[in-house]
Design a protein around this motif. Structure first.
Motif, PDB file in Angstrom:
ATOM      1  N   ASP A  34       0.831  -1.363   0.172  1.00 46.14           N
ATOM      2  CA  ASP A  34       0.137  -0.191   0.021  1.00 46.14           C
ATOM      3  C   ASP A  34       0.931   1.300  -0.027  1.00 46.14           C
ATOM      4  N   CYS A  35       0.525   2.300  -0.710  1.00 42.06           N
ATOM      5  CA  CYS A  35       1.184   3.341  -0.703  1.00 42.06           C
ATOM      6  C   CYS A  35       0.396   4.634  -0.696  1.00 42.06           C
ATOM      7  N   CYS A  36       0.644   5.617  -0.208  1.00 40.34           N
ATOM      8  CA  CYS A  36       0.314   7.105  -0.204  1.00 40.34           C
ATOM      9  C   CYS A  36       0.878   8.035  -1.049  1.00 40.34           C
ATOM     10  N   GLY A  70      -7.073   8.000   8.969  1.00 39.30           N
ATOM     11  CA  GLY A  70      -6.823   9.378   9.417  1.00 39.30           C
ATOM     12  C   GLY A  70      -7.031  10.501   8.121  1.00 39.30           C
ATOM     13  N   GLN A  71      -6.124  11.332   7.981  1.00 41.17           N
ATOM     14  CA  GLN A  71      -6.363  12.500   7.077  1.00 41.17           C
ATOM     15  C   GLN A  71      -5.512  11.854   5.904  1.00 41.17           C
ATOM     16  N   TRP A  72      -4.850  10.691   5.791  1.00 39.66           N
ATOM     17  CA  TRP A  72      -4.125  10.226   4.551  1.00 39.66           C
ATOM     18  C   TRP A  72      -5.172   9.222   3.925  1.00 39.66           C
ATOM     19  N   ILE A  73      -4.815   9.111   2.544  1.00 45.02           N
ATOM     20  CA  ILE A  73      -5.656   7.962   1.686  1.00 45.02           C
ATOM     21  C   ILE A  73      -4.281   7.205   1.065  1.00 45.02           C
ATOM     22  N   PHE A  74      -4.519   5.808   1.262  1.00 49.05           N
ATOM     23  CA  PHE A  74      -3.565   4.958   1.047  1.00 49.05           C
ATOM     24  C   PHE A  74      -4.102   4.091  -0.228  1.00 49.05           C
ATOM     25  N   TYR A  75      -3.349   3.842  -1.332  1.00 47.85           N
ATOM     26  CA  TYR A  75      -3.745   3.174  -2.429  1.00 47.85           C
ATOM     27  C   TYR A  75      -3.330   1.818  -2.549  1.00 47.85           C
ATOM     28  N   SER A  76      -4.077   0.760  -2.980  1.00 48.32           N
ATOM     29  CA  SER A  76      -3.371  -0.592  -3.099  1.00 48.32           C
ATOM     30  C   SER A  76      -4.091  -1.153  -4.252  1.00 48.32           C
ATOM     31  N   CYS A 113       3.954  11.134   5.626  1.00 42.28           N
ATOM     32  CA  CYS A 113       2.807  11.849   5.856  1.00 42.28           C
ATOM     33  C   CYS A 113       1.683  11.120   6.854  1.00 42.28           C
ATOM     34  N   CYS A 114       2.336  10.135   7.445  1.00 40.16           N
ATOM     35  CA  CYS A 114       1.568   9.314   8.457  1.00 40.16           C
ATOM     36  C   CYS A 114       2.085   9.752   9.625  1.00 40.16           C
TER      37      CYS A 114
END
Length: 114
Positions: A34-36, A70-76, A113-114
Motif C-alpha cells: 500500500d502506498c500514499c 486518518g487524514q491520509w489516503i492509501f492506495y492498493s 505523511c503518517c
C-alpha cells in the motif's frame, strides 16, 4: 488457476493505461505494498497533482482502490477487479520494484505523511 478472457476493448483500455511507465510501475508496487500519494511523489520526483491524476485513472477502471487512514489516503491494487487476472499476468513478467520503497526508507521519507 481458472483462465478468464476479457473483451478486446477492455484489454486495449488496460494496456493503454499500463502503457504509461509511471502507472505501470505504480501498479507493480501496489501489487504488494500500500502506498500514499506522498510516497509516489518521492519515488517518481513528480508533483502531487500529477501523481493523483495517474492514480485517478487507475481508480476509475477499478484497478486501484483507496482507503482512508486518518487524514491520509492509501492506495492498493484491487485484486477483486475483473481485470486483475489479466494485469497479474503482465506484472509477473516485470522486475520487482521493492527497491524503490527501500530507497524511501533509507532516505527517511517512507510514509512521511503518517
Amino acid at each position: 488457476m481458472l483462465k478468464t478472457e476479457i473483451e478486446i476493448d477492455s484489454a486495449a483500455l488496460i494496456l493503454k493505461l499500463l502503457g504509461d511507465k509511471t502507472r505501470l510501475t505504480m501498479v507493480k508496487i501496489l501489487d504488494n505494498h500500500d502506498c500514499c500519494v506522498c510516497e509516489f511523489v518521492e519515488i517518481f520526483k513528480a508533483s502531487q497533482p500529477s501523481i493523483s491524476q495517474h492514480l485517478r485513472k487507475l481508480r476509475d477502471v477499478g484497478l486501484v482502490k483507496e482507503e482512508r487512514r486518518g487524514q491520509w489516503i492509501f492506495y492498493s491494487i484491487n485484486k477483486n477487479n475483473e481485470y486483475y487476472p489479466f494485469v497479474e499476468q503482465l506484472l509477473e513478467q516485470l522486475p520487482d520494484q521493492v527497491f524503490r520503497l527501500k530507497e524511501l526508507e533509507e532516505q527517511g521519507t517512507r510514509i512521511t505523511c503518517c
